[in-house]
Design a protein around this motif. Structure first.
Motif, PDB file in Angstrom:
ATOM      1  N   GLN A 218      27.137  27.954  25.093  1.00  0.00           N
ATOM      2  CA  GLN A 218      27.150  29.563  25.372  1.00  0.00           C
ATOM      3  C   GLN A 218      29.060  29.856  25.534  1.00  0.00           C
ATOM      4  OE1 GLN A 218      23.502  31.380  28.482  1.00  0.00           O
ATOM      5  NE2 GLN A 218      24.807  30.009  28.996  1.00  0.00           N
ATOM      6  N   ALA A 219      29.214  31.984  25.504  1.00  0.00           N
ATOM      7  CA  ALA A 219      30.759  31.446  25.380  1.00  0.00           C
ATOM      8  C   ALA A 219      31.007  30.634  26.769  1.00  0.00           C
ATOM      9  CB  ALA A 219      30.194  32.867  25.506  1.00  0.00           C
TER      10      ALA A 219
ATOM     11  N   GLU B  86      25.125  31.751  16.237  1.00  0.00           N
ATOM     12  CA  GLU B  86      25.206  30.767  17.222  1.00  0.00           C
ATOM     13  C   GLU B  86      24.986  29.725  17.708  1.00  0.00           C
ATOM     14  OE1 GLU B  86      22.269  33.371  20.641  1.00  0.00           O
ATOM     15  OE2 GLU B  86      21.298  32.329  19.032  1.00  0.00           O
ATOM     16  N   ARG B  87      25.533  28.892  18.365  1.00  0.00           N
ATOM     17  CA  ARG B  87      25.990  27.425  18.180  1.00  0.00           C
ATOM     18  C   ARG B  87      24.827  26.274  18.932  1.00  0.00           C
ATOM     19  NH1 ARG B  87      29.644  26.179  15.133  1.00  0.00           N
ATOM     20  NH2 ARG B  87      30.122  24.638  15.948  1.00  0.00           N
ATOM     21  N   VAL B  88      24.192  25.516  17.947  1.00  0.00           N
ATOM     22  CA  VAL B  88      23.104  24.663  18.961  1.00  0.00           C
ATOM     23  C   VAL B  88      24.064  23.576  19.298  1.00  0.00           C
ATOM     24  CG1 VAL B  88      21.400  26.245  17.719  1.00  0.00           C
ATOM     25  CG2 VAL B  88      22.040  24.012  16.911  1.00  0.00           C
ATOM     26  N   VAL B  89      23.179  22.066  19.861  1.00  0.00           N
ATOM     27  CA  VAL B  89      23.350  21.497  20.058  1.00  0.00           C
ATOM     28  C   VAL B  89      22.458  19.812  19.359  1.00  0.00           C
ATOM     29  CG1 VAL B  89      23.766  19.225  21.369  1.00  0.00           C
ATOM     30  CG2 VAL B  89      24.417  21.450  22.395  1.00  0.00           C
ATOM     31  N   VAL B  90      23.879  19.498  18.537  1.00  0.00           N
ATOM     32  CA  VAL B  90      22.707  18.802  17.257  1.00  0.00           C
ATOM     33  C   VAL B  90      22.305  17.049  17.810  1.00  0.00           C
ATOM     34  CG1 VAL B  90      23.380  17.317  15.134  1.00  0.00           C
ATOM     35  CG2 VAL B  90      23.547  19.880  15.641  1.00  0.00           C
TER      36      VAL B  90
ATOM     37  N   LYS C 244      22.170  13.932  27.455  1.00  0.00           N
ATOM     38  CA  LYS C 244      22.436  13.890  28.902  1.00  0.00           C
ATOM     39  C   LYS C 244      23.023  15.768  29.143  1.00  0.00           C
ATOM     40  CE  LYS C 244      25.963  12.618  26.198  1.00  0.00           C
ATOM     41  NZ  LYS C 244      26.837  12.496  25.143  1.00  0.00           N
ATOM     42  N   LEU C 245      21.487  16.210  28.541  1.00  0.00           N
ATOM     43  CA  LEU C 245      22.122  18.105  29.240  1.00  0.00           C
ATOM     44  C   LEU C 245      21.114  18.405  30.192  1.00  0.00           C
ATOM     45  CD1 LEU C 245      23.397  19.425  25.687  1.00  0.00           C
ATOM     46  CD2 LEU C 245      24.850  18.570  27.545  1.00  0.00           C
ATOM     47  N   LYS C 246      21.625  19.275  30.727  1.00  0.00           N
ATOM     48  CA  LYS C 246      20.853  19.682  30.979  1.00  0.00           C
ATOM     49  C   LYS C 246      20.824  21.786  31.737  1.00  0.00           C
ATOM     50  CE  LYS C 246      22.070  19.238  36.326  1.00  0.00           C
ATOM     51  NZ  LYS C 246      21.827  18.858  37.378  1.00  0.00           N
ATOM     52  N   PRO C 247      20.386  22.626  31.476  1.00  0.00           N
ATOM     53  CA  PRO C 247      21.146  24.309  31.699  1.00  0.00           C
ATOM     54  C   PRO C 247      22.181  24.557  32.833  1.00  0.00           C
ATOM     55  CG  PRO C 247      18.032  24.333  31.547  1.00  0.00           C
ATOM     56  CD  PRO C 247      18.885  22.770  31.806  1.00  0.00           C
ATOM     57  N   GLY C 248      22.897  25.079  31.839  1.00  0.00           N
ATOM     58  CA  GLY C 248      23.946  25.413  33.142  1.00  0.00           C
ATOM     59  C   GLY C 248      25.419  23.708  32.615  1.00  0.00           C
ATOM     60  N   THR C 249      24.863  22.801  32.087  1.00  0.00           N
ATOM     61  CA  THR C 249      26.084  21.922  31.985  1.00  0.00           C
ATOM     62  C   THR C 249      26.477  22.149  31.494  1.00  0.00           C
ATOM     63  OG1 THR C 249      24.098  20.110  32.061  1.00  0.00           O
ATOM     64  CG2 THR C 249      26.389  19.417  30.992  1.00  0.00           C
ATOM     65  N   ARG C 250      28.240  21.998  31.393  1.00  0.00           N
ATOM     66  CA  ARG C 250      29.826  22.187  30.524  1.00  0.00           C
ATOM     67  C   ARG C 250      29.816  21.629  29.647  1.00  0.00           C
ATOM     68  NH1 ARG C 250      33.632  25.609  31.587  1.00  0.00           N
ATOM     69  NH2 ARG C 250      35.460  25.336  31.126  1.00  0.00           N
ATOM     70  N   VAL C 251      30.270  21.729  28.142  1.00  0.00           N
ATOM     71  CA  VAL C 251      29.776  21.069  27.170  1.00  0.00           C
ATOM     72  C   VAL C 251      31.030  20.766  27.184  1.00  0.00           C
ATOM     73  CG1 VAL C 251      27.820  20.684  26.583  1.00  0.00           C
ATOM     74  CG2 VAL C 251      29.360  22.415  25.889  1.00  0.00           C
ATOM     75  N   ASN C 252      31.121  19.868  25.457  1.00  0.00           N
ATOM     76  CA  ASN C 252      33.007  19.720  25.115  1.00  0.00           C
ATOM     77  C   ASN C 252      32.355  19.450  23.120  1.00  0.00           C
ATOM     78  OD1 ASN C 252      35.978  19.674  24.382  1.00  0.00           O
ATOM     79  ND2 ASN C 252      35.885  17.227  24.988  1.00  0.00           N
ATOM     80  N   GLU C 253      32.568  20.312  22.665  1.00  0.00           N
ATOM     81  CA  GLU C 253      32.191  19.439  21.071  1.00  0.00           C
ATOM     82  C   GLU C 253      32.941  19.500  21.049  1.00  0.00           C
ATOM     83  OE1 GLU C 253      29.964  24.169  19.558  1.00  0.00           O
ATOM     84  OE2 GLU C 253      31.308  24.560  21.221  1.00  0.00           O
TER      85      GLU C 253
END
Length: 410
Positions: free
Chosen positions: A330-331, A360-364, A369-378
Motif C-alpha cells: 500500500q501507499a 498495483e504492486r504485489v509481494v513476490v 514473514k508477512l501479515k496484514p499491516g506489516t511494514r515492508v521495505n522493497e
C-alpha cells in the motif's frame, strides 16, 4: 490535669494527621503509577521483500503437456547388394545432405555382370538384324513364287523371337546397371548421421538387419505430446476457428527455457481409452539443434490469446483455506492481504481475473514473514512480470517456491 490533657491533644492530632497522610500517600502512589501513561514502544522494523508491478498485457491461452522430441524422419541405411565394403564417406555425428556419398561397395563383380549383359544384348541385336534382312528377301521371293509360304512364316517367327530376346537383354542390362549403382550408397535425406555400424573391409549383405548407419532428420523436427481427452472439444474448436495451424511451444522441463516455436501438424484420429489422452504432434524449425530426438520437453498448445489481461508473477500467488490471495503493497509501505481469482498460471506467470488493478504492486518474495499491516521495505523492486520472475528464479531461498504452471481453464 486539664492543662496536661490540653497539651497532649495537639500532639495526638499531629500524629494522627501524619499517619493519615502516610496512608493516603501509599494508597494513591500505586494508583498514580497505574494511570500514568506508558512510554510508547519502538516501532517494529520493516521487512525486506521483493515486489512486482501488476501488468496489463496480451497473454496467449494454452494447454500444457509433456512431450517427446522425435526426428521428422529416420532412415537406417542398408546395403542393397552383397559385397565388400571398400570405404565410407561420412564422419560419425556429422550432418549430411541428400545424395551425399555414404559408402562404397566393391563394384567389380557388378561391372562384369553389366558388361556380360551388354554383350548378350549386342549378339542378339546382330542376329535380329540378320533375321530381318532374311525376312525382306523371303518377302521378295514369295512374290515371284520362288519360296514357300511356310518358309516366310518361319522367318517372321524367328524375327519376332529375336526381337523379344533383345528386349530381355535390355532388361538384364538395366538390372545389372541398377545393381552396379547399388554399390554406391548415398544419403536418402538430409540429416544427422549416428555411429558407424560397419567398418570398411567387412563383407556386407542386403539381408543384414543393422545396416551401415542411421540418419535422423533433425531440422525440422517433431514433438509428440498428449493432452487430456476432456480438452478435445476446446482444441477442435480452436482449430476450426483459426483456419491456420495452431502454434506449439516447446520448453525445457527443468528451467522452463523456451527451446522452439512450431506449428501443430497432427491431432490424432483417436483417443487413447487406456490413458484418457489424445496425441498431438508439432513441427519445429530447428537450425540451432536446441531440440534433439529422445528429449523430454514441456509442450504447450496455444489456443488463442487474452487481450490486455492483468498478470503477476506466479510466485506472488498464495493459497489459503479461503482460496488464493496476494500481499499488496500500500501507499504507506504496509501490506494488505487481498483475495484474488486466478484464471490461468503458465510460464511462471499468473493471469488475474479479479482482485487487482493495473500498476498495483504485489509481494513476490518474502511472504512467509508477512501479515496484514506489516511494514515492508522493497529491496529489489521490479517493474515487469518478466523481471520479477527472473529475480525470483535467481534467489530461490529468499521465499516460497513459485507454483508450477498448470492447465487451468481460462
Amino acid at each position: 490535669m486539664a492543662s496536661q490533657s490540653s497539651r497532649r491533644n495537639p500532639v495526638l492530632i499531629g500524629l494522627a494527621v501524619l499517619v493519615l497522610a502516610a496512608v493516603v500517600w501509599f494508597a494513591i502512589g500505586p494508583l498514580k503509577r497505574m494511570v500514568a501513561p506508558r512510554s510508547a514502544a519502538p516501532p517494529a522494523p520493516a521487512v525486506s521483500v521483493t515486489s512486482a508491478q501488476v501488468k496489463r498485457e496480451d497473454v496467449p491461452i494454452g494447454l500444457a503437456g509433456v512431450g517427446t522430441v522425435q526426428a521428422m524422419a529416420t532412415v537406417t541405411v542398408k546395403p542393397r547388394v552383397d559385397g565388400q565394403l571398400d570405404r565410407v564417406g561420412f564422419v560419425e555425428g556429422q550432418d549430411v545432405k541428400a545424395g551425399q556419398l555414404l559408402a562404397q561397395i566393391d563394384p567389380r563383380t557388378f561391372q562384369a555382370q553389366l558388361q556380360q549383359a551388354m554383350a548378350q544384348k549386342s549378339r542378339d541385336e546382330a542376329q535380329l538384324a540378320n533375321a530381318r534382312l532374311d525376312l525382306q528377301r523371303y518377302e521378295g521371293l514369295i512374290k515371284e513364287n520362288a519360296t514357300t509360304q511356310q518358309t516366310l512364316d518361319t522367318q517372321r517367327a524367328q524375327v519376332a523371337q529375336l526381337a523379344a530376346a533383345v528386349k530381355t537383354d535390355e532388361a538384364l542390362v538395366n538390372v545389372a546397371r541398377v545393381q552396379l549403382d547399388y554399390t554406391t550408397i548415398t544419403a536418402p535425406l538430409s540429416g544427422r548421421v549416428g555411429a558407424r555400424l560397419v567398418d570398411p573391409g567387412n563383407i556386407v549383405h542386403a539381408a543384414d538387419a543393422n545396416g551401415l548407419v542411421v540418419i535422423r532428420q533433425v531440422d525440422p523436427i517433431d514433438v509428440v505430446f498428449t493432452l487430456p481427452d476432456g480438452e478435445f472439444q476446446r482444441i477442435n474448436r480452436a482449430i476450426q476457428a483459426s483456419g491456420t495451424p495452431l502454434a506449439v511451444e516447446a520448453s525445457e522441463r527443468a528451467s522452463g527455457q523456451l527451446l522452439g516455436q512450431g506449428k501443430l501438424i497432427l491431432l490424432n484420429n483417436t483417443i487413447d481409452t487406456t490413458s484418457g489422452t489424445i496425441q498431438l504432434k508439432g513441427r519445429f524449425p530447428n537450425p540451432s539443434h536446441t531440440l534433439w530426438p529422445g528429449q523430454y520437453v514441456n509442450a504447450r498448445l496455444v489456443l488463442g490469446a487474452r487481450d490486455q489481461a492483468l498478470t503477476i508473477p506466479a510466485a506472488a500467488v498464495q493459497r489459503g483455506q479461503t482460496g488464493t490471495y496476494v500481499y499488496v503493497v500500500q501507499a504507506d509501505h504496509t501490506v494488505a492481504s487481498r483475495p484474488i481469482e486466478v484464471a490461468e498460471i503458465q510460464d511462471a506467470k499468473a493471469v488475474v481475473a479479479k482482485g487487482l488493478a493495473a500498476n498495483e504492486r504485489v509481494v513476490v518474495d518474502g511472504q512467509y514473514k508477512l501479515k496484514p499491516g506489516t511494514r515492508v521495505n522493497e529491496t529489489t523492486a521490479t517493474t515487469t512480470v518478466a523481471d520479477a520472475g527472473a529475480a525470483h528464479a535467481s534467489a530461490p531461498a529468499a521465499g516460497a517456491p513459485a507454483p508450477r504452471a498448470g492447465n487451468a481453464r481460462p
